[in-house]
Design an enzyme around this catalytic site. Structure first.
Site, PDB file in Angstrom:
ATOM      1  N   ARG B  50       0.782  -1.204  -0.009  1.00  0.00           N
ATOM      2  CA  ARG B  50      -0.003   0.147   0.067  1.00  0.00           C
ATOM      3  C   ARG B  50       0.756   1.385   0.193  1.00  0.00           C
ATOM      4  O   ARG B  50       0.430   2.291  -0.733  1.00  0.00           O
ATOM      5  CB  ARG B  50      -1.147  -0.046   1.136  1.00  0.00           C
ATOM      6  CG  ARG B  50      -0.516   0.109   2.502  1.00  0.00           C
ATOM      7  CD  ARG B  50      -1.605  -0.341   3.310  1.00  0.00           C
ATOM      8  NE  ARG B  50      -1.878  -1.831   3.009  1.00  0.00           N
ATOM      9  CZ  ARG B  50      -3.107  -2.049   2.891  1.00  0.00           C
ATOM     10  NH1 ARG B  50      -4.126  -1.359   3.032  1.00  0.00           N
ATOM     11  NH2 ARG B  50      -3.541  -3.529   2.747  1.00  0.00           N
ATOM     12  N   THR B  51       2.101   1.300   0.706  1.00  0.00           N
ATOM     13  CA  THR B  51       2.927   2.436   0.593  1.00  0.00           C
ATOM     14  C   THR B  51       3.178   2.694  -0.740  1.00  0.00           C
ATOM     15  O   THR B  51       3.258   3.805  -1.446  1.00  0.00           O
ATOM     16  CB  THR B  51       3.988   2.305   1.459  1.00  0.00           C
ATOM     17  OG1 THR B  51       3.444   1.952   3.037  1.00  0.00           O
ATOM     18  CG2 THR B  51       4.888   3.492   1.325  1.00  0.00           C
ATOM     19  N   LYS B  78      21.477  -6.969  -4.109  1.00  0.00           N
ATOM     20  CA  LYS B  78      22.020  -6.984  -3.021  1.00  0.00           C
ATOM     21  C   LYS B  78      23.602  -6.857  -2.652  1.00  0.00           C
ATOM     22  O   LYS B  78      24.213  -6.530  -1.998  1.00  0.00           O
ATOM     23  CB  LYS B  78      21.471  -8.003  -2.234  1.00  0.00           C
ATOM     24  CG  LYS B  78      19.954  -7.510  -1.518  1.00  0.00           C
ATOM     25  CD  LYS B  78      19.343  -8.482  -0.650  1.00  0.00           C
ATOM     26  CE  LYS B  78      18.030  -8.192  -0.266  1.00  0.00           C
ATOM     27  NZ  LYS B  78      17.189  -9.507   0.061  1.00  0.00           N
ATOM     28  N   ARG B  99      12.565   2.403   0.637  1.00  0.00           N
ATOM     29  CA  ARG B  99      12.016   1.772   1.773  1.00  0.00           C
ATOM     30  C   ARG B  99      13.323   0.752   2.064  1.00  0.00           C
ATOM     31  O   ARG B  99      13.806  -0.105   0.921  1.00  0.00           O
ATOM     32  CB  ARG B  99      10.993   0.797   1.711  1.00  0.00           C
ATOM     33  CG  ARG B  99      10.825  -0.257   3.075  1.00  0.00           C
ATOM     34  CD  ARG B  99       9.261  -0.680   2.973  1.00  0.00           C
ATOM     35  NE  ARG B  99       8.708   0.293   3.422  1.00  0.00           N
ATOM     36  CZ  ARG B  99       7.003   0.265   3.836  1.00  0.00           C
ATOM     37  NH1 ARG B  99       6.661  -0.917   3.712  1.00  0.00           N
ATOM     38  NH2 ARG B  99       6.572   1.015   4.396  1.00  0.00           N
ATOM     39  N   HIS B 127       8.902   6.368   9.359  1.00  0.00           N
ATOM     40  CA  HIS B 127       8.086   6.156   8.263  1.00  0.00           C
ATOM     41  C   HIS B 127       7.258   7.523   8.356  1.00  0.00           C
ATOM     42  O   HIS B 127       6.106   7.608   8.351  1.00  0.00           O
ATOM     43  CB  HIS B 127       7.020   5.107   8.323  1.00  0.00           C
ATOM     44  CG  HIS B 127       6.423   4.607   7.207  1.00  0.00           C
ATOM     45  ND1 HIS B 127       6.395   5.188   5.826  1.00  0.00           N
ATOM     46  CD2 HIS B 127       5.246   3.749   7.063  1.00  0.00           C
ATOM     47  CE1 HIS B 127       5.717   4.649   5.088  1.00  0.00           C
ATOM     48  NE2 HIS B 127       5.211   3.843   5.691  1.00  0.00           N
TER      49      HIS B 127
END
Lengths: 297, 297, 297
Positions: B50-51, B78, B99, B127
């Site tokens: 949702r973010t 990574k 994020r 956040h």
């Protein structure tokens, strides 16, 4: 230009034109959204982030849109033939950027596609849009003709070095290969280079080659590719680019790398004037914008 | 405002201005596609839906475009340092929403980025865009100053409650913490709140705190975070918000939740006038539109 | 039309109107970006590539934008109820295309959504937009009324054949089912078809049915669905469509397949005039463009 599959098949004049166009784009970003009615399909059957993002960003900068088929989802299609996938997807988009683990996949796809195919890497084959970026970045420092360019790392599996070597051959460049035993160019690549009249000098040590170079092109050596795992750490260490090592280089030497880098270039190099790999990554945008305009406009 | 990293470092006046702008946007959606030439990069090294969707939708509503680096693909990167990733991606986009599982990742990224960085969650850190949404939603019901706000759930790992508490401190709010033993604010958060002059009252039982509250902010308690797994079911049950429990609340109490909720709010609460969590989710759009305009315009 | 959930609930006249509109779109692509201010949310809780890509491409061709919640990420939301997911996502988008493993999921979602829901497959339920494409493709060759249409493959789990059979019943088509024992229509589908007054003839052998058919609709039989795995290879082989088999068909027979195909149609069939499955895939674009305009305009 309909498709963009391999660098050998493109005449030097066409390459020069593409690079000139990229330079213009870098200077004056095109206005008016020239690809505003177009959709670019991104078919990545192997993971990628920067190549995909760089193509996407270039397409968006031209006012176009992107359609992704990537990551986990691509596995869903594995049951069907690549020919079927292409025949369906070409109805959804106006051009396809394809990355595939098999050599020749992009060439094969052109037989089934009604829209242009851009090869973004076919196994250990080629990665020709990366080559355009490499040439463009070298040209920002020197004219290409007659340079001494070192290709360092895994030249056996490294498709970026294959495409680049084929292109450099068109410019009368002396190619210095620097790789561990067993990880030099495959025989097929060597033969092609000979056929193109390329001048190739083989080295096993970076120290020996370095003082002659105008350009040093570094690529990653994956551990699992090592013929002799025992010797692996020593070898990797001896191929690592450090500020100390570069003190023996010519002042004007530039260092390139297709990225991502892991350990093969010391972060201390980043601040030296030699380091051009981040500029190289940024050059992906104007170069791929020129390429997208070339196939779709 | 260049970057948007932590709520503490933003003066109350700037927060108020952002919220005012969001209100204007909610009333009259901006026309003319103000970010039509911009690309927002979404770098999610932790899963999110949702973010990410909320930022994407906000960017599209402003006429801009989005470039996703997410899900499975992010693992590909990574191997390389975050610094390298940022230095490459900032050439593809005009702002980055990040994020990352590590506290401080967003702050660190600002050192390497030529484009604005928006922190969308850094481990157990902050956040802050969620906090803007929370404040905005409270303001729809009451002026912020002097309220009694209950923060319920896992306050140890819950970054949304950390950011929110820092922000509430700027408005003279009394913060009531309600959490199981061992899942209260970390010492570092408590110290910061004390330094900001915040008024914090600790509770272990929701029943004790409830009658005093104007706002109840509920967050999830993940089972694996429980210090004592045996007590887990009883404890979770005692923190569950039900219509019966809310019959002891003030009439004007509003209940918020950053979502997704699992069991912590009974679906029977959804139809009560207290429930504001779905409005809160929808408020993400005007608030993030204001934020994106703030960093890119 | 607000939602688009099941083909039964749409009157024949509305279907005809949608197909007519799709034909117009195929002839003259709409200009002026009619959905330029709209965002289409793609919620795929099951993997898909071509359905998703086809909806995305259709939306982009209409000037709209897409927001993907797909692949690995969708699992993140599994903890929350579908009702909550819909209630949040409907604040981000102007319409939702939903694929979900549970029968009835799309219908359920309409109760919680303030924006139109399009069913893109609900378990073994329906896949009504595929049916529009199927009807459209048949109409390109023949008027629909009174045809003999063979449905071949796994009719038990194959939702595309369920939706298609319901639709064909509206046109007085004779439906010939051709499937291995145990993989015929479920009782519930049979009963619905009887209720609609459909004429259904059951066959176990393709050879028996073939000479009567105007249309042969082929679907995949997944190995794991086989009641008797031992008989699996022989059975699959006897249901395979080959050029030899088709020599017994009527000259005007057309062969459709929702794709992807694995082995069920021999590649030799691709070049025969019978083969319409690649056209069928391409027809997804005008048909879904008509559908998107229908629910959002």
């Amino acid at each position: 230009m309909k498709h963009f599959i391999s660098i050998q098949s493109i005449p030097r004049e066409s390459i020069d034109k593409l690079l000139d166009r990229a330079e213009q784009i870098a200077r004056h970003r095109p206005t008016g959204r020239p690809l505003s009615e177009k959709i670019l399909g991104l078919l990545f059957f192997e993971p990628s982030t920067r190549t995909r993002m760089s193509f996407e960003s270039s397409m968006l900068r031209l006012g176009g849109q992107c359609l992704n088929l990537g990551g986990a989802e691509s596995s869903v299609m594995k049951g069907e033939t690549l020919a079927d996938t292409i025949r369906v997807v070409d109805g959804y988009v106006d051009a396809i950027v394809l990355r595939h683990p098999r050599i020749g996949a992009a060439q094969l796809s052109t037989e089934f596609s009604s829209v242009p195919i851009i090869n973004a890497g076919d196994g250990a084959g080629q990665h020709p849009s990366q080559t355009l970026i490499d040439l463009y970045t070298i040209r920002q420092s020197f004219p290409l003709d007659g340079l001494d360019v070192g290709l360092l790392g895994d030249l056996h599996y490294g498709r970026t070095t294959h495409s680049l070597a084929y292109a450099l051959a068109k410019y009368g460049v002396t190619i210095h290969t620097i790789s561990p035993k067993g990880l030099g160019f495959p025989l097929s690549v060597k033969r092609s280079l000979t056929r193109f009249g390329a001048c190739v000098v083989e080295h096993e040590s970076i120290k020996e080659a370095l003082p002659h170079l105008d350009v040093l092109y570094v690529t990653r050596i994956q551990r699992e590719r090592f013929p002799d795992p025992a010797s692996h750490y020593d070898t990797l260490h001896s191929y690592r680019i450090t500020p100390e090592l570069l003190s023996n280089a010519q002042k004007h030497l530039i260092v390139l790398h297709p990225l991502p880098r892991i350990d093969e270039i010391d972060p201390g190099v980043d601040v030296l004037p030699h380091a051009k790999y981040f500029e190289q990554a940024k050059n992906g945008i104007p170069v791929r914008m020129a390429l997208l305009l070339g196939v779709m406009k």
